[in-house]
Design an enzyme around this catalytic site. Structure first.
Site, PDB file in Angstrom:
ATOM      1  N   ARG A  41       0.853  -1.182   0.000  1.00  0.00           N
ATOM      2  CA  ARG A  41       0.000   0.000   0.000  1.00  0.00           C
ATOM      3  C   ARG A  41       0.892   1.237   0.000  1.00  0.00           C
ATOM      4  O   ARG A  41       1.712   1.424   0.894  1.00  0.00           O
ATOM      5  CB  ARG A  41      -0.915   0.007   1.221  1.00  0.00           C
ATOM      6  CG  ARG A  41      -1.905   1.169   1.199  1.00  0.00           C
ATOM      7  CD  ARG A  41      -2.975   1.010   2.254  1.00  0.00           C
ATOM      8  NE  ARG A  41      -2.443   1.174   3.612  1.00  0.00           N
ATOM      9  CZ  ARG A  41      -3.167   0.995   4.711  1.00  0.00           C
ATOM     10  NH1 ARG A  41      -4.437   0.608   4.611  1.00  0.00           N
ATOM     11  NH2 ARG A  41      -2.634   1.176   5.901  1.00  0.00           N
ATOM     12  N   SER A 110     -12.552  -3.703   0.338  1.00  0.00           N
ATOM     13  CA  SER A 110     -12.817  -3.281   1.722  1.00  0.00           C
ATOM     14  C   SER A 110     -14.310  -3.072   1.927  1.00  0.00           C
ATOM     15  O   SER A 110     -14.997  -2.492   1.082  1.00  0.00           O
ATOM     16  CB  SER A 110     -12.080  -1.974   2.023  1.00  0.00           C
ATOM     17  OG  SER A 110     -10.693  -2.145   1.912  1.00  0.00           O
ATOM     18  N   THR A 138      -3.002   4.248  11.000  1.00  0.00           N
ATOM     19  CA  THR A 138      -2.382   4.021   9.691  1.00  0.00           C
ATOM     20  C   THR A 138      -3.271   4.421   8.526  1.00  0.00           C
ATOM     21  O   THR A 138      -2.842   4.390   7.388  1.00  0.00           O
ATOM     22  CB  THR A 138      -2.000   2.533   9.532  1.00  0.00           C
ATOM     23  OG1 THR A 138      -3.188   1.745   9.575  1.00  0.00           O
ATOM     24  CG2 THR A 138      -1.067   2.109  10.649  1.00  0.00           C
ATOM     25  N   LYS A 139      -4.514   4.750   8.819  1.00  0.00           N
ATOM     26  CA  LYS A 139      -5.432   5.091   7.736  1.00  0.00           C
ATOM     27  C   LYS A 139      -6.508   6.019   8.254  1.00  0.00           C
ATOM     28  O   LYS A 139      -7.083   5.782   9.313  1.00  0.00           O
ATOM     29  CB  LYS A 139      -6.073   3.814   7.159  1.00  0.00           C
ATOM     30  CG  LYS A 139      -6.974   4.041   5.967  1.00  0.00           C
ATOM     31  CD  LYS A 139      -7.518   2.709   5.471  1.00  0.00           C
ATOM     32  CE  LYS A 139      -8.421   2.914   4.257  1.00  0.00           C
ATOM     33  NZ  LYS A 139      -8.982   1.626   3.764  1.00  0.00           N
TER      34      LYS A 139
END
Length: 521
Positions: A41, A110, A138-139
């Site tokens: 990613r 997702s 992280t997101k």
């Protein structure tokens, strides 16, 4: 192509690498440690840099015969010959991506809602990433975390398909056992894997981090529930064994309970043979989890500060593999209470949930029973079935209290008919039952001597169904004995007599007086 093992799914993030660590070094160590599939990613890299990282990662994964998946970018996936691509809800539709990708390409997507899972199933995705389960650094999340309890319904949607399910979002070795235990659906569907980012990428030793995660995942999948006695006589015998163990083992029971009943809860605990410690400060929770044997969380006088302590306490107690008893007092009285209990149950796994009909109805989202403050109004048409269903949903023992008590582990349901009306007339009788259950569960956990060291087991294998049965019988039988005493003239004299009777209660009296039967379905 060989099927993919999704059990430990690493999602890379070079921004999280420790100082001195390179992407390829960390990736190789993680693979050696047990990672089974890798997703690259790169949210901020330009195309040329993304391509370089993907090519280097693909070469390394090929050396270990490990599948590589590319996040979002179909062009990069095609360029490096990746095994698959992972799409978001705003990326290219699966059917179009399928037309562009070579035959055999794995396509994942997702999903954050049940509708998104249904659409992924209709589009014939190969796997779905379910989450975020918890908040993550992280997101940036576009939707609120679904929590562990939100996974079960999503897994039910996937039932009967070949689509694999991978949980993602805030997953670490410290919460993985809870995730695996609490996420199984009512149809007994379970996760095929977990996606991890920071717990591996940011680790000083990514190989050990991966090994620990893989060990917990495998243990969670293979640990079978201990065979618990099924007959009425067997479970009563086990309950009485636990009763004796409370006095001999003198477990320390940490109680985060409401201020109205703290004194009688402590005295009841002592009368049973256990030791109480009453503490709510978040700063103490780590230390207390190392010395206590069970945790009681009672939200009777809940405030924001105590909620933070409860969240921390449950996390540390789960890690210590000790039981947690949740008493959602008056949960239906306010949105604050409802939201707080949901947050607690999504943050840690309860071993036993105890409540009256109104409280458990509110917890289950049922309108069959209502409450007035902390008091229940009415009951369920089929209380035994309700108790079993809630137990299955919450993946723990459930105790439904009332004139008749029902206790279930999701399979069996036991009905108990002991108790005296005076017990329901004193303040906090339900709350002190929580103290009894916590004391008995602590002893049951200490009694578990099968040598099981599986990290995937949240508790140590204790028989908590029998513990809950024994605790309810102890309090209700003691109430009958107390009410018969000549020095008891009403609720004022009943409470000290109840404590006295609990302190002298022995297994023989319970065996003689117990009114317990198993409910058949």
């Amino acid at each position: 192509m060989d099927p993919i093992d999704f059990s430990l799914y690493l999602v890379t993030d070079r921004a999280l690498l420790p100082v001195g660590k390179t992407h390829l070094e960390t990736l190789e160590q993680a693979i050696i440690g047990g990672v089974t599939v890798v997703q690259i990613r790169e949210k901020t890299a330009d195309t040329a840099e993304f391509l370089r990282v993907a090519q280097e990662s693909k070469a390394l994964c090929d050396r270990y015969n490990l599948p590589l998946i590319i996040n979002d970018r179909i062009d990069i996936s095609l360029a490096v010959g990746a095994r698959g691509v992972h799409l978001g809800q705003t990326d290219m539709p699966i059917d179009i991506a399928r037309q562009l990708m070579p035959t055999g390409t794995i396509i994942g997507i997702s999903c954050n809602t049940l509708d998104e899972v249904r659409r992924a199933k209709e589009a014939k995705a190969d796997y779905v990433g379910l989450g975020a389960v918890w908040s993550t650094q992280t997101k940036k999340l576009t939707s609120p975390p679904i929590g562990v309890r939100g996974l079960g319904a999503m897994l039910d949607v996937l039932s009967g398909s070949n689509i694999k399910a991978v949980a993602i979002g805030g997953i670490k070795s410290t919460n993985l056992a809870h995730l695996m235990h609490g996420s199984m659906s009512q149809l007994e569907e379970c996760l095929d894997g977990v996606a991890v980012v920071s717990d591996i990428v940011a680790a000083p030793d990514p190989m050990k981090a991966a090994q620990r995660l893989k060990s917990i995942f495998r243990a969670s999948r293979i640990v079978a529930a201990k065979r618990i006695p099924t007959s009425r006589d067997d479970i009563l015998t086990k309950a009485l064994t636990i009763m004796t163990a409370v006095r001999s083992l003198n477990p320390l029971v940490h109680q985060m309970t409401n201020v109205v009943v703290a004194n009688q809860s402590a005295n009841i605990t002592l009368a049973l043979g256990a030791s109480p410690i009453m503490a709510t400060a978040p700063e103490e929770m780590s230390d207390l989890s190392k010395i206590s044997h069970a945790l009681l969380v009672n939200i009777g006088t809940l405030v924001s500060g105590s909620l933070q302590g409860m969240l921390k306490a449950g996390h540390f107690v789960n890690t210590a593999r000790n039981p947690i008893i949740l008493d959602p007092v008056g949960v239906g009285a306010s949105e604050f209470r409802k939201n707080s209990v949901n947050e607690l149950l999504n943050s840690w796994q309860a071993t036993v949930i105890k409540g009256n009909a109104g409280e458990l109805a509110a917890l289950a989202g049922s309108t069959e029973a209502e409450s007035k403050g902390v008091d229940s109004l009415g009951n369920f048409k089929d209380p035994a079935l309700f108790t079993r269903q809630l137990s299955r949903k919450e993946r723990c023992v459930v105790v439904l209290t009332g004139e008749t008590d029902y206790i279930s582990d999701g399979e069996r349901v036991f009905m108990l008919k002991n108790g005296h009306p005076l017990l329901g007339s004193i303040t906090g009788s339900g709350c002190v039952l929580g103290s009894c259950i916590a004391s008995y569960c602590a002893a049951a956990n200490l009694l578990a001597s099968d040598g099981d060291q599986h990290e995937g087991r949240l508790n140590r294998g204790g028989d908590f169904l029998s513990a809950a049965v024994g605790a309810v019988l102890a309090l209700t039988v003691a109430s009958e004995l107390a009410a018969k005493r000549g020095d008891v003239h009403g609720i004022g004299s009943f409470l000290p007599a109840l404590i006295d009777e609990l302190s002298t209660l022995r297994p023989e009296a319970i065996r003689r007086l117990a009114k317990i039967e198993e409910v058949g379905f």
